[in-house]
Motif scaffolding. Sequence first.
Motif, PDB file in Angstrom:
ATOM      1  N   LEU A 100      22.775  29.834  19.739  1.00 20.81           N
ATOM      2  CA  LEU A 100      23.627  28.936  19.847  1.00 20.81           C
ATOM      3  C   LEU A 100      24.022  27.963  21.314  1.00 20.81           C
ATOM      4  CD1 LEU A 100      26.546  31.533  19.985  1.00 20.81           C
ATOM      5  CD2 LEU A 100      26.356  29.353  18.265  1.00 20.81           C
ATOM      6  N   CYS A 160      16.731  39.407  17.665  1.00 18.20           N
ATOM      7  CA  CYS A 160      17.178  40.813  18.436  1.00 18.20           C
ATOM      8  C   CYS A 160      18.710  40.927  19.450  1.00 18.20           C
ATOM      9  CB  CYS A 160      15.700  40.454  18.985  1.00 18.20           C
ATOM     10  SG  CYS A 160      14.712  41.667  18.947  1.00 18.20           S
ATOM     11  N   GLY A 169      17.136  33.025  22.274  1.00 18.36           N
ATOM     12  CA  GLY A 169      17.555  33.459  23.551  1.00 18.36           C
ATOM     13  C   GLY A 169      16.200  32.513  23.971  1.00 18.36           C
TER      14      GLY A 169
HETATM   15  C1  LIG Z   1      20.786  39.099  24.085  1.00 20.10           C
HETATM   16  S1  LIG Z   1      20.408  37.676  23.761  1.00 20.10           S
HETATM   17  C2  LIG Z   1      18.986  37.919  23.344  1.00 20.10           C
HETATM   18  C3  LIG Z   1      18.095  37.269  23.288  1.00 20.10           C
HETATM   19  C4  LIG Z   1      16.510  36.933  22.278  1.00 20.10           C
HETATM   20  N1  LIG Z   1      17.193  38.120  21.059  1.00 20.10           N
HETATM   21  C5  LIG Z   1      15.931  38.120  23.191  1.00 20.10           C
HETATM   22  O1  LIG Z   1      16.236  39.645  22.581  1.00 20.10           O
HETATM   23  O2  LIG Z   1      15.126  38.137  24.372  1.00 20.10           O
HETATM   24  C6  LIG Z   1      21.912  36.960  23.296  1.00 20.10           C
HETATM   25  C7  LIG Z   1      21.179  35.284  22.340  1.00 20.10           C
HETATM   26  O3  LIG Z   1      21.671  35.313  20.819  1.00 20.10           O
HETATM   27  C8  LIG Z   1      22.442  34.056  21.052  1.00 20.10           C
HETATM   28  N2  LIG Z   1      23.655  34.204  19.915  1.00 20.10           N
HETATM   29  C9  LIG Z   1      24.395  34.539  20.234  1.00 20.10           C
HETATM   30  N3  LIG Z   1      25.514  34.834  19.071  1.00 20.10           N
HETATM   31  C10 LIG Z   1      25.403  33.880  18.808  1.00 20.10           C
HETATM   32  C11 LIG Z   1      24.885  33.358  17.204  1.00 20.10           C
HETATM   33  N4  LIG Z   1      26.238  33.620  16.322  1.00 20.10           N
HETATM   34  N5  LIG Z   1      24.035  32.440  16.910  1.00 20.10           N
HETATM   35  C12 LIG Z   1      23.442  31.960  17.696  1.00 20.10           C
HETATM   36  N6  LIG Z   1      22.481  32.460  18.605  1.00 20.10           N
HETATM   37  C13 LIG Z   1      23.680  33.314  18.984  1.00 20.10           C
HETATM   38  C14 LIG Z   1      23.023  34.168  22.477  1.00 20.10           C
HETATM   39  O4  LIG Z   1      22.972  32.533  22.659  1.00 20.10           O
HETATM   40  C15 LIG Z   1      21.974  34.716  23.194  1.00 20.10           C
HETATM   41  O5  LIG Z   1      20.745  34.002  23.712  1.00 20.10           O
END
Ligand SMILES: C[S@@+](CC[C@H](N)C(=O)[O-])C[C@H]1O[C@@H](n2cnc3c(N)ncnc32)[C@H](O)[C@@H]1O
Length: 407
Positions: free
Chosen positions: A85, A127, A59
């Motif tokens: 992503l 996360c 994120g």
């Molecule tokens: C709710 S956010 C959490 C961001 C960060 N990990 C945090 O806890 O603050 C979910 C993140 O996961 C990414 N995401 C979702 N599916 C994904 C995938 N298959 N591969 C890579 N990133 C992904 C989204 O783009 C987003 O930035």
Amino acid sequence: MKEVRDQYEQFPYPERDPTDEKKRLITGSPSHPGEIDTYIFGGMRDWSQPIKILIAGGGTGDSLIMIASMLATKKVPAEIHYIDLSQAACKIAEQRAEIRGLQNIIFHSDDILNASSYGVFDYIDCCGVLHHLKEPQAGFKALAGTLKPEGGLGGMVYAPFGRTGVYPLQAALRILVGDLPTRKKLSQAKKIVEGLPKTNWFPKNDCLGDHKLGDAGFYDLLLHSQDRAFTVTQLNTYLQQAGLALCGLIEPILYDPLEYLPDEAEIRARVKQMPPIEQAQLAENLSGAIKTHVFYACKSASKESAFFHFNPPPTNMQLVPRLKNIAPAKLAHHLAKKGRLSIGLSGRSYDRVLDKKLAPMIALIDGRPLGNIASTLGLDPISFQNQWCQVHHPLSEFNVLYYSRKF
Ligand SMILES: C[S@@+](CC[C@H](N)C(=O)[O-])C[C@H]1O[C@@H](n2cnc3c(N)ncnc32)[C@H](O)[C@@H]1O
């Protein structure tokens, strides 16, 4: 996947202003290096050795910036790979890293299912991501497959009962506004949420607050296209099927069912003979307020015995205990006066009684090893273990105590 990516391109999560890096460092769980050391490396990691870390679905970069900054400050040789992503989220994370002058990160715009393209890792942070995958098990497996045999994962997934009210409301909003253009969808959804009757579980649930944290928070909580929650048992099953063993839940005290039950010998005995995962599930059922599971898992099944926290307390006298976010002298002073500790978590206060006589021992949790604490207090090994047990259990259940020779 396209819908998920589009959401995070439009609403990088969580909303962060990179210039705030000049004012503060956001820290938390999982992935505080001291917690990683405690739960994954038994508190004995040699931080002079290189560490390779993956931040999967990073994120806008909260975990990334915390780990990268803390490791850089202590000059730990680290190679940290960030995958997400969303290019918009990646850009914000990059700006935050640049403002801090961090040189230890490599950024990738990619799917976490491709994590193995970037090598094998000592530690993975994931996360708030696995519950947004079409097939979460594929995500758990992809990450487990890129861990070194002695490595581990720190993660967070949604939990159902603390999110009571979210899923019926998501379903209603999908019908009412799901096909509108994004901005219109958001404004209409906000109107609907504001006007909900008092009988609806969403406004009744005071555990929930992300919808009040700006558009990204609102969208993430209520308009997500792919979102599910796991009980702790389901989480454990996903982990096991990926070849991982649950070795910690944060904060451990939330998962102690006795916290939510009358203090009666018969009930206590019944709970105590249950396996740890069943106790944790019982606690989740009884609490009603657990809205996420913050967990550590490791590849080596033998570490499963560390479930909850070190149990029994560690006997290795070279371990260095440390306190999180509180000075030892301050905690010792508080304890000497009150004889108890309280902590507010998920809308409830948790209490532990501690013998006031333990205050001098707590004052010595200042970066010295257990052996040094014992000799400074003139305690033989058995007397020390008896007393340390009384310090270790309550403080680690509150996630205030961890073990690390460096952090
Ligand atoms: C709710 S956010 C959490 C961001 C960060 N990990 C945090 O806890 O603050 C979910 C993140 O996961 C990414 N995401 C979702 N599916 C994904 C995938 N298959 N591969 C890579 N990133 C992904 C989204 O783009 C987003 O930035």
